[in-house]
Design an enzyme around this catalytic site. Structure first.
Site, PDB file in Angstrom:
ATOM      1  N   GLU A   1      30.246  58.615  22.183  1.00  0.00           N
ATOM      2  CA  GLU A   1      29.716  57.240  22.199  1.00  0.00           C
ATOM      3  C   GLU A   1      30.371  56.448  23.333  1.00  0.00           C
ATOM      4  O   GLU A   1      31.562  56.648  23.597  1.00  0.00           O
ATOM      5  CB  GLU A   1      29.985  56.549  20.855  1.00  0.00           C
ATOM      6  CG  GLU A   1      29.254  57.245  19.709  1.00  0.00           C
ATOM      7  CD  GLU A   1      29.456  56.569  18.353  1.00  0.00           C
ATOM      8  OE1 GLU A   1      30.205  55.568  18.275  1.00  0.00           O
ATOM      9  OE2 GLU A   1      28.857  57.042  17.376  1.00  0.00           O
TER      10      GLU A   1
ATOM     11  N   ASP B   1      22.493  56.620  14.110  1.00  0.00           N
ATOM     12  CA  ASP B   1      23.373  55.487  14.408  1.00  0.00           C
ATOM     13  C   ASP B   1      24.680  55.958  15.040  1.00  0.00           C
ATOM     14  O   ASP B   1      25.448  55.149  15.549  1.00  0.00           O
ATOM     15  CB  ASP B   1      23.672  54.741  13.090  1.00  0.00           C
ATOM     16  CG  ASP B   1      24.452  53.463  13.299  1.00  0.00           C
ATOM     17  OD1 ASP B   1      24.079  52.684  14.207  1.00  0.00           O
ATOM     18  OD2 ASP B   1      25.442  53.224  12.566  1.00  0.00           O
TER      19      ASP B   1
ATOM     20  N   ILE C   1      29.024  55.523   0.115  1.00  0.00           N
ATOM     21  CA  ILE C   1      27.743  55.105   0.687  1.00  0.00           C
ATOM     22  C   ILE C   1      26.594  55.844   0.013  1.00  0.00           C
ATOM     23  O   ILE C   1      25.620  55.232  -0.444  1.00  0.00           O
ATOM     24  CB  ILE C   1      27.741  55.326   2.219  1.00  0.00           C
ATOM     25  CG1 ILE C   1      28.761  54.388   2.870  1.00  0.00           C
ATOM     26  CG2 ILE C   1      26.347  55.094   2.801  1.00  0.00           C
ATOM     27  CD1 ILE C   1      28.997  54.615   4.344  1.00  0.00           C
TER      28      ILE C   1
ATOM     29  N   ASP D   1      26.564  67.304  -2.924  1.00  0.00           N
ATOM     30  CA  ASP D   1      27.932  66.979  -2.504  1.00  0.00           C
ATOM     31  C   ASP D   1      28.805  68.197  -2.783  1.00  0.00           C
ATOM     32  O   ASP D   1      28.605  68.880  -3.796  1.00  0.00           O
ATOM     33  CB  ASP D   1      28.456  65.757  -3.280  1.00  0.00           C
ATOM     34  CG  ASP D   1      29.668  65.135  -2.608  1.00  0.00           C
ATOM     35  OD1 ASP D   1      29.568  63.959  -2.179  1.00  0.00           O
ATOM     36  OD2 ASP D   1      30.724  65.808  -2.491  1.00  0.00           O
TER      37      ASP D   1
ATOM     38  N   HIS E   1      25.872  52.578  16.640  1.00  0.00           N
ATOM     39  CA  HIS E   1      26.934  52.653  15.616  1.00  0.00           C
ATOM     40  C   HIS E   1      27.171  51.287  14.952  1.00  0.00           C
ATOM     41  O   HIS E   1      28.312  50.797  14.895  1.00  0.00           O
ATOM     42  CB  HIS E   1      28.240  53.179  16.231  1.00  0.00           C
ATOM     43  CG  HIS E   1      29.147  53.809  15.217  1.00  0.00           C
ATOM     44  ND1 HIS E   1      29.981  54.851  15.486  1.00  0.00           N
ATOM     45  CD2 HIS E   1      29.343  53.530  13.900  1.00  0.00           C
ATOM     46  CE1 HIS E   1      30.660  55.185  14.404  1.00  0.00           C
ATOM     47  NE2 HIS E   1      30.287  54.391  13.424  1.00  0.00           N
TER      48      HIS E   1
ATOM     49  N   GLY F   1      25.893  50.615  11.796  1.00  0.00           N
ATOM     50  CA  GLY F   1      25.595  50.730  10.358  1.00  0.00           C
ATOM     51  C   GLY F   1      26.463  49.808   9.510  1.00  0.00           C
ATOM     52  O   GLY F   1      25.993  49.160   8.575  1.00  0.00           O
ATOM     53  N   GLY F   2      27.744  49.750   9.838  1.00  0.00           N
ATOM     54  CA  GLY F   2      28.661  48.951   9.021  1.00  0.00           C
ATOM     55  C   GLY F   2      28.949  47.591   9.620  1.00  0.00           C
ATOM     56  O   GLY F   2      29.806  46.858   9.106  1.00  0.00           O
TER      57      GLY F   2
END
Ligand SMILES: NC(=O)c1ccc[n+]([C@@H]2O[C@H](COP(=O)([O-])OP(=O)(O)OC[C@H]3O[C@@H](n4cnc5c(N)ncnc54)[C@H](O)[C@@H]3O)[C@@H](O)[C@H]2O)c1
Length: 403
Positions: A258, A253, A151, A170, A281, A283-284
């Site tokens: 949750e 998100d 991503i 990273d 949630h 996003g995808g």
């Protein structure tokens, strides 16, 4: 061959399996452990999404099962090591929603920079607040991406197309795409970025990665986004920084806790703060991602069923296999075995003793398991199959025949 597909799997997945001559039975919802175990006899391929648990008990009740397709991103709901012990391959679709997340991040960066959600709320409340104060273009501004995986790196490319200057950090050594610049430390990134977005994975060490100390190091009036994992961010620290005005806006998100099902109440300390975007949630979650998941996993299941390919399996050694077995009279032996010294020699001795000529052979190992695909000239008869099956190292044996 029969596939049992649960949880309303996308029609594209059903179409691709049916096209390969696989009989498909579908169930709209999830099944509990007892119901699933009772239906597993005679099922070679099982397709699920996130609400069905494939436990050891289900696997024990599934003597014919070859593969499980998780038509989603994660595989926590499947006992993947239990499946591997039985030579059952597990597949998922880890990349199908990458683009969906990237597009939402871009939309939110622009929305936060323009205070779109506040303007929208005001308009719905009958307030006409035409003002440029605090509204910015994203062109020319710095974006800091934490986690430059699937991503993060795709976001890097799209953000550059918008004219943003991308910095990334990273823990792994990642190739910078385009003009993106690598930061050696998170602190270095926080010093330069006007917008910080998190895209790290959920490894245990990432819990609490971003808290009061990191917010304090962010540039004054910068923007913050988290669409990776809820546990990564301390929401109380974020709330304080939003209320003090140090952080000018945020989009979240994902949350540490949750709600389980749609309609369950959602409570967060970030509710009601201006220029804060909260999404459940999603996003995808796009129709494109769902369709791609259906396509991707169905192809993996089909390739394993008809050719033995384990490319991108999450639990078996990965072996690439040609889809065609060749002319009639050819055979293919698919042998999952314990990864111990000399096992390949023993398999080949059995084949040599039976006078079988090996046309091609590919081996791969993963931890305690090995998987070898052997293409043979000459049909593999039942006696040979029994001798291979009797090897103490054999976990699972399957033979495909070109006819
Ligand atoms: N919101 C959604 O709906 C949604 C959808 C898909 C994925 N996700 C989440 O997004 C995240 C990223 O997904 P991906 O496919 O890009 O994963 P990925 O594994 O390809 O990339 C994660 C990257 O983060 C790096 N990383 C890990 N810990 C780090 C740290 N502490 N500091 C810096 N870098 C670190 C890794 O080296 C890797 O390059 C995952 O947590 C995933 O669960 C969310």
């Amino acid at each position: 061959m029969k596939a049992l597909l649960l949880e309303n799997i996308h029609p594209e997945g059903i179409r691709l399996l049916t096209e390969r001559g696989i009989e498909v039975e579908t169930v709209r919802g999830a099944l509990d452990e007892d119901e699933l175990a009772a239906r597993m006899a005679g099922v070679q391929l099982l397709g699920i999404r996130s609400k069905t648990n494939v436990t050891r008990r289900v696997l024990d009740a599934a003597p014919d099962l070859l593969a499980v397709g998780a038509f989603c991103i994660g595989t926590n709901q499947v006992d993947v090591s239990g499946a591997a012990e039985r030579g059952v391959a597990v597949f998922n679709a880890p990349f199908s929603n990458t683009r969906s997340v990237v597009e939402l991040v871009v939309a939110e960066i622009i929305s936060l920079a323009r205070h779109l959600t506040d303007k929208n709320a005001a308009m719905h409340a009958g307030v006409w607040d035409k003002s440029a104060k605090g509204a910015h273009e994203v062109r020319g501004r710095t974006l800091g991406i934490v986690g430059y995986g699937n991503i993060g790196s795709q976001l890097s490319v799209v953000a550059e197309a918008l004219g943003m200057q991308v910095y990334f950090y990273d823990v792994a050594d990642k190739l910078a795409l385009g003009n993106a610049r690598r930061c050696e430390t998170l602190d270095e990134l926080l010093e330069v970025a006007e917008t910080v977005t998190l895209h790290v994975d959920g490894r245990p060490g990432n819990a609490g990665l971003f808290g009061a100390e990191q917010f304090a190091k962010m540039r004054h009036r910068s923007l913050f986004l988290n669409l990776c994992r809820g546990i990564v961010v301390d929401h109380e620290a974020l709330r304080e920084n939003l209320l003090s005005g140090h952080i000018a806006g945020a989009a979240l998100d994902v949350f540490a806790a949750e709600p389980k099902t749609a309609g369950d109440p959602f409570v967060s300390s970030l509710q009601g703060i201006p220029n804060v975007i909260l999404t459940p949630h999603v996003g995808g979650s796009t129709e494109e991602a769902q369709s791609d998941i259906g396509r991707f996993v169905a192809i993996k299941l089909g390739d394993y069923a008809t050719a033995g390919a384990t490319t991108m399996s999450v639990n078996l050694p990965q072996v690439v296999a040609a889809p065609e077995l060749g002319e009639p009279g050819r055979g293919r032996i698919l042998h999952v075995h314990r990864n111990v010294p000399g096992v390949l020699a023993r398999v080949n001795t059995v084949l040599g003793d039976a006078g079988v000529n090996i046309e091609g052979q590919t081996l791969s190992t993963r931890g305690e398991l090995g998987y070898v695909i052997t293409d043979t000239v000459g049909v593999v008869g039942p006696e040979l199959v029994e001798r291979l099956r009797a090897l103490p190292e054999t976990v699972r044996l399957r033979v495909l025949d070109a006819g």
